[in-house]
Design an enzyme around this catalytic site. Structure first.
Site, PDB file in Angstrom:
ATOM      1  N   PRO A 148       6.092  84.665  45.101  1.00  0.00           N
ATOM      2  CA  PRO A 148       6.911  83.447  44.506  1.00  0.00           C
ATOM      3  C   PRO A 148       7.266  83.682  43.010  1.00  0.00           C
ATOM      4  O   PRO A 148       8.209  83.150  42.808  1.00  0.00           O
ATOM      5  CB  PRO A 148       6.016  82.350  44.637  1.00  0.00           C
ATOM      6  CG  PRO A 148       4.846  82.518  45.911  1.00  0.00           C
ATOM      7  CD  PRO A 148       4.796  84.307  45.719  1.00  0.00           C
ATOM      8  N   ILE A 177       9.315  85.413  54.025  1.00  0.00           N
ATOM      9  CA  ILE A 177       8.945  86.479  54.851  1.00  0.00           C
ATOM     10  C   ILE A 177       9.854  86.306  55.996  1.00  0.00           C
ATOM     11  O   ILE A 177       9.246  85.405  56.866  1.00  0.00           O
ATOM     12  CB  ILE A 177       7.376  86.392  54.964  1.00  0.00           C
ATOM     13  CG1 ILE A 177       6.600  86.684  53.684  1.00  0.00           C
ATOM     14  CG2 ILE A 177       7.085  87.750  55.888  1.00  0.00           C
ATOM     15  CD1 ILE A 177       7.250  87.710  52.684  1.00  0.00           C
ATOM     16  N   GLU A 261      16.297 100.140  55.047  1.00  0.00           N
ATOM     17  CA  GLU A 261      16.371  98.752  55.078  1.00  0.00           C
ATOM     18  C   GLU A 261      17.826  98.563  54.291  1.00  0.00           C
ATOM     19  O   GLU A 261      18.677  97.476  54.724  1.00  0.00           O
ATOM     20  CB  GLU A 261      15.374  98.045  54.301  1.00  0.00           C
ATOM     21  CG  GLU A 261      15.550  96.640  54.184  1.00  0.00           C
ATOM     22  CD  GLU A 261      14.310  96.054  53.393  1.00  0.00           C
ATOM     23  OE1 GLU A 261      14.509  94.525  53.376  1.00  0.00           O
ATOM     24  OE2 GLU A 261      13.527  96.619  52.926  1.00  0.00           O
ATOM     25  N   GLN A 298      54.704  87.050  57.011  1.00  0.00           N
ATOM     26  CA  GLN A 298      54.211  88.050  56.115  1.00  0.00           C
ATOM     27  C   GLN A 298      53.033  88.100  55.313  1.00  0.00           C
ATOM     28  O   GLN A 298      52.307  89.042  55.095  1.00  0.00           O
ATOM     29  CB  GLN A 298      55.413  88.981  55.010  1.00  0.00           C
ATOM     30  CG  GLN A 298      55.193  90.145  54.562  1.00  0.00           C
ATOM     31  CD  GLN A 298      56.153  90.616  53.577  1.00  0.00           C
ATOM     32  OE1 GLN A 298      56.342  89.732  52.544  1.00  0.00           O
ATOM     33  NE2 GLN A 298      56.936  91.554  54.080  1.00  0.00           N
ATOM     34  N   LEU A 356      41.645  81.270  56.556  1.00  0.00           N
ATOM     35  CA  LEU A 356      42.626  81.442  57.645  1.00  0.00           C
ATOM     36  C   LEU A 356      42.434  80.368  58.467  1.00  0.00           C
ATOM     37  O   LEU A 356      43.395  80.029  59.443  1.00  0.00           O
ATOM     38  CB  LEU A 356      42.756  82.820  57.983  1.00  0.00           C
ATOM     39  CG  LEU A 356      43.427  83.872  56.817  1.00  0.00           C
ATOM     40  CD1 LEU A 356      43.217  85.282  57.203  1.00  0.00           C
ATOM     41  CD2 LEU A 356      44.965  83.224  56.636  1.00  0.00           C
ATOM     42  N   GLY A 358      41.399  77.517  58.696  1.00  0.00           N
ATOM     43  CA  GLY A 358      41.345  76.143  58.352  1.00  0.00           C
ATOM     44  C   GLY A 358      40.312  75.296  58.396  1.00  0.00           C
ATOM     45  O   GLY A 358      39.149  75.859  58.395  1.00  0.00           O
ATOM     46  N   GLY A 359      40.751  74.082  58.856  1.00  0.00           N
ATOM     47  CA  GLY A 359      39.821  72.994  59.051  1.00  0.00           C
ATOM     48  C   GLY A 359      38.579  73.610  60.138  1.00  0.00           C
ATOM     49  O   GLY A 359      37.246  73.356  59.987  1.00  0.00           O
TER      50      GLY A 359
END
Length: 398
Positions: A148, A177, A261, A298, A356, A358-359
């Site tokens: 911690p 962990i 790792e 484009q 890209l 969007g919503g």
């Protein structure tokens, strides 16, 4: 030819893709809601040989090296899985290597090609008790280092292990962990001198040992299918036979295995970026606005081109560094750079991919939304971006 593009590795890629398509994709959304993956998935992956990739056959693994492990991780994500799934299913990749290296007399085995080929000494039963069952999918292991109040400062660990005859008495706590809720055992970093002395050892502590408590399940921004826990140790008696290697050699063992790792996290980063480029490209081809596909503009095409370039460049560099690690080169600085390069590419690409979409990209139904959340941990786990920069600076002689 790419270092991961051989006939054997193409077969491994196809096996991994089939596993994800059949065993993961129909259930991943449910696992995200449940906060964990089922134990049965470990057994299934083990039967296919995927769980043991990168571990020698002498300890119950499937053979292969660091590059094979990278290929499996990459393909899981690019086939529609997630970095959270990788974290949950392959936690043994950070829980077991120290045991295998100590038993095989190859303390640097992971840095020489992911635990390749060593013969067991026969005087350490940790492999039989923990490694083989885990690689067979019947046990789950975790690695407990972070505390911690410690963060990335491994030498400052304050969880103590006091010798008492044939046992150590462990007191302290761990946090963040991975697989801590489901784990049957935890490879635990403990201080065998006074707290914060840096004299560390590694002990394997079984779940259910009196005084060992798995605390609350931690709710996270991402990696929802990967359970994360706090652990507490109060006068936990651990047999000396559960120590990995010699006493006070834990710090070196931890440092030696950080390379794999970090490269795994780098792989998760560039693979997530690649997957998001694929998702965004598909969306922009199919999505029509003002009577035209998004991809006909484009500005959109160039944005996708830049995203693709970043992802592919990160992949190429991670592969180059991984090959040098597998060859036994001491490339600590380069590993840190590879992680930071891949994480930076991932951060940029997932942000643009969601934009890209969007919503729709903001909804839980969108795969890109999950990648956006999951990606944020990659610059924190295994050593933060700032810690990587410090390593790089030291490598520069600064």
């Amino acid at each position: 030819m790419s270092i991961v593009d051989t006939p054997e590795r193409r077969q491994l890629r196809e096996l991994t893709r089939a596993f994800v398509t059949r065993e993961v994709l129909p259930h991943l959304a449910d696992w995200e809601r449940a906060g964990e993956v089922p134990r049965e998935l470990h057994a299934t992956a083990a039967k296919l040989g995927l769980l043991g990739i990168g571990f020698p056959e002498s300890v119950g693994g499937s053979g292969g090296d660091l590059l094979d492990s990278i290929l499996v991780t990459e393909e899981i994500i690019r086939s529609g899985g997630s970095s959270g799934l990788v974290a949950a299913l392959f936690t043994h990749g950070i829980a077991l290597p120290h045991m295998v290296a100590a038993a095989g007399g190859q303390s640097g085995g992971l840095l020489r090609g992911r635990l390749g080929g060593g013969q067991l000494r026969g005087d350490d039963d940790l492999v039989d008790r923990y490694v083989r069952p885990t690689l067979a999918g019947t046990m789950i292991g975790a690695l407990a280092i972070t505390e911690p109040d410690g963060g990335s400062d491994v030498a400052a660990i304050r969880t103590t292990a006091r010798r008492d005859g044939d046992h150590y008495v462990v007191n302290g706590s761990k946090t963040y962990i991975t697989s801590g809720v489901r784990a049957d055992f935890v490879t635990t970093a403990v201080c065998t001198d006074f707290p914060g002395s840096g004299e560390l050892s590694l002990l394997v502590i079984d779940k259910g040992t009196p005084g060992f408590t798995v605390g609350r399940r931690l709710e996270k921004l991402g990696w929802h299918c990967s359970d994360t826990a706090e652990l507490s140790f109060v006068d936990v008696r651990v047999p000396v036979t559960n120590r990995i290697g010699e006493e006070n050699t834990g710090f070196l063992a931890i440092m030696q295995h950080f390379a794999a790792e970090r490269l795994s996290l780098a792989t998760q980063a560039y693979a997530t970026a690649q997957r998001c480029v694929e998702l965004a490209s598909r969306w922009c081809r199919d999505r029509t606005t003002f009577g035209r596909p998004l991809a006909s503009r484009q500005l959109i095409r160039h944005r996708l081109a830049e995203m693709h370039t970043r992802a592919e460049a990160a992949r190429a560099y991670v592969h180059e560094v991984a090959a040098r690690v597998a060859a036994g080169e001491p490339v600590v600085t380069e590993v840190a750079m590879a992680k930071n390069v891949a994480v930076a590419a991932c951060d940029q690409v997932v942000d643009q991919a969601l934009q890209l979409h969007g919503g729709f990209g903001y909804l839980r139904d969108a795969e890109v939304e999950r990648h956006y959340r999951d990606a944020r941990i990659l610059g924190i786990g295994g050593g933060t971006t700032e810690i990587m920069n410090e390593i790089i600076a030291k490598g520069m002689g600064l």
